[in-house]
Design an enzyme around this catalytic site. Structure first.
Site, short mmCIF file in Angstrom:
data_model
loop_
_atom_site.label_atom_id
_atom_site.label_comp_id
_atom_site.label_asym_id
_atom_site.label_seq_id
_atom_site.Cartn_x
_atom_site.Cartn_y
_atom_site.Cartn_z
CD GLU A 196 -87.08 -108.53 5.58
OE1 GLU A 196 -87.27 -107.29 5.58
OE2 GLU A 196 -88.02 -109.35 5.66
CD GLU A 201 -87.56 -101.47 6.10
OE1 GLU A 201 -88.60 -101.94 5.63
OE2 GLU A 201 -86.87 -102.07 6.96
#
Length: 407
Positions: A196, A201
Site C-alpha cells: 500500500e 494522507e
C-alpha cells in the site's frame, strides 16, 4: 625513359605517378579516410588520432580552429503519457465502493448512482472532478453510535491496475477539518501482500502531508535517506504497531489542510520503479515547467519529500498491481483515536452528527496523468571540442600526396 615499378621518369617532367597503381590507390584512400572525413572507432594506423575534415562545418581549412563532429550513443529515459483521468469523463473508469469502511470510519460510502444523484460526485463546468462528504443532512447521536445511519461519503478506485510509472495528480482542493481522514493512495484486493502506498494522507486540520507505506514483513524505510521530509516509523510491516506503517512527513506546512487549499492546491507526483518509490509535492506557483508542458523529467526535479528505497525494501517484491484510490472517511482507527489530542471539540461522533462540520471535506481534482518509463538509445552528431589546425598525421599525409602527385 627509365621505367620503374611504380612510375616513369620523363626528361624535364620528373617523376609522374601512375595514379591507378595499387599503391597509389591505397595512399589516396588513407588520405581520404584520415584527412577528408574522420571515422569513429576506426584507427587505421593504431595511433588513436582524429583528423579534421577538409570541409568542416566550422573552422578554417588552412589551420584555424576546427570543430569536429563526434558520433555518440546514449540511453535516454523518457516518460510517455499512457493514461489521463480528466474532465467530463473523469469518473467513467472508476468504481464507486459502497461497502463498510475497512478502517471503522463513521461513513456510508455511496455507489455511483447514489453519489451523482445526491450531488456528492460531479464534474464542474471547468472540468474538475469534485467529491464531497455530505454537509447538509443532520444525524442524531443515537444513529451514529448505533451505526444505523452514518454520514454519506465517497470512495472511488480505478478500474485499471498499475505496475510502476509516474503518477501526476493536479489537485485544486483536498479535504480537511476535525474528524476527517482523507487519503489518495494505491493498493489492491491482495492487501497487504501487494503493498500500500499512501501519497496524500493526514487527519483533522493538519498542515503537513504524510506519505507512508504498508507491507508484509522485512520492508524497512532508510533514515536518513534521499528525501527532504522527516521520517517517523521505519518499519513498514503492517503487523508492527497496529499497522502504523513506515512514513515521512513533508516539511511544508502548506502541503495539507487549509493553507494548501488557500494556495490553490498543487501537484503531487509519485515515481514508482524498481529502485524506489518517490513522492514530490509542488505548490501551484512552483510546478515545474516540464510537468506543465506534459514532458515530465523527474531527474531534473529537487529531492523528493519522501522516498522508499529499494535498498531497505526491494520494491518489486512488495508492490504490484495497484489501483488508485480516493476516499474520505470520518473518525475511525486514526482520526477517531487522535480526535481529542488534536484539540477538536466534543467527541468525534458528535462531530459526525453535525453536517456543518464538513463544508471543507472536498476533493477537487484537475487531472491525474500517468506516464510510462521508456528508455531509448540515441545516436546523434554532437559538436566536439575545438581543435586548432591540422593534426600531425594529417600534415604528413598531405605532404606525401603533394610529393607523389606534383613532382
Amino acid at each position: 625513359m627509365f621505367m620503374t615499378r611504380h612510375g616513369e621518369f620523363r626528361r624535364g617532367l620528373g617523376w609522374r605517378c601512375q595514379i591507378f597503381t595499387p599503391i597509389m590507390l591505397c595512399l589516396l584512400t588513407l588520405i581520404i579516410c584520415q584527412v577528408v572525413r574522420p571515422v569513429d572507432g576506426l584507427d587505421l594506423f593504431g595511433f588513436n588520432v582524429r583528423m579534421p575534415s577538409l570541409f568542416p562545418r566550422t573552422g578554417n581549412v588552412l589551420g584555424g580552429t576546427v570543430q569536429s563532429l563526434e558520433k555518440r550513443a546514449a540511453n535516454k529515459t523518457l516518460w510517455i503519457l499512457a493514461k489521463t483521468y480528466q474532465g467530463q469523463t473523469f469518473f467513467d473508469e472508476w468504481d464507486f465502493y459502497s461497502g463498510p469502511d475497512y478502517t471503522h470510519g463513521l461513513v456510508d460510502y455511496l455507489n455511483k448512482t447514489e453519489a451523482i444523484a445526491s450531488g456528492l460526485a460531479y464534474i464542474t463546468e471547468d472540468g474538475r472532478a469534485n467529491m464531497h462528504v455530505d454537509s447538509v443532512t443532520p444525524l442524531t447521536l443515537d444513529e451514529i453510535n448505533s451505526q444505523t445511519k452514518l454520514r454519506p461519503s465517497i470512495r472511488i478506485s480505478t478500474q485499471a491496475k498499475y505496475n510502476q510509472g509516474l503518477f501526476i495528480l493536479d489537485v485544486a482542493q483536498a479535504p480537511y477539518g476535525c474528524g476527517t481522514w482523507p487519503a489518495y493512495w494505491s493498493t489492491n484486493e491482495n492487501w497487504p501482500n501487494d503493498g500500500e502506498i499512501d501519497i496524500i494522507e493526514n487527519v483533522h486540520s493538519s498542515v503537513s502531508n504524510q506519505v507512508s507505506w504498508h507491507t508484509t514483513a522485512n520492508c524497512t524505510l532508510i533514515s536518513p535517506g534521499n528525501y527532504t521530509g522527516t521520517a517517523g516509523s521505519t518499519t513498514c510491516d503492517h503487523n508492527y504497531m497496529s499497522n502504523t506503517g513506515c512514513g515521512i512527513v513533508d516539511q511544508s506546512i502548506a502541503s495539507f489542510g487549509p493553507t494548501f487549499n488557500a494556495k490553490g492546491g498543487g501537484v503531487y507526483a509519485m515515481k514508482w520503479d524498481s529502485n524506489s518509490i518517490d513522492v514530490w509535492f509542488f505548490y501551484r506557483s512552483a510546478i515545474p515547467d516540464d510537468i506543465l508542458t506534459g514532458l515530465p523529467s523527474p531527474g531534473t526535479w529537487p529531492l523528493p519529500s519522501a522516498s522508499l528505497s529499494g535498498l531497505g525494501c526491494p520494491i518489486d517484491t512488495y508492490f504490484r498491481n495497484h489501483m488508485l484510490i480516493f476516499d474520505m472517511t470520518l473518525c475511525g482507527d486514526w482520526a477517531g483515536t487522535s480526535y481529542e489530542a488534536a484539540g477538536c471539540p466534543g467527541t468525534c461522533a458528535e462531530r459526525v452528527a453535525d453536517p456543518s462540520s464538513f463544508v471543507n471535506a472536498t476533493w477537487s481534482i484537475n487531472s491525474i496523468k500517468i506516464y510510462n518509463q521508456t528508455v531509448i538509445n540515441t545516436a546523434y552528431l554532437d559538436a566536439g571540442t575545438g581543435r586548432t589546425g591540422y593534426s600531425f598525421w594529417a600534415a604528413v599525409f598531405a605532404l606525401i600526396a603533394a610529393l607523389l602527385l606534383f613532382l
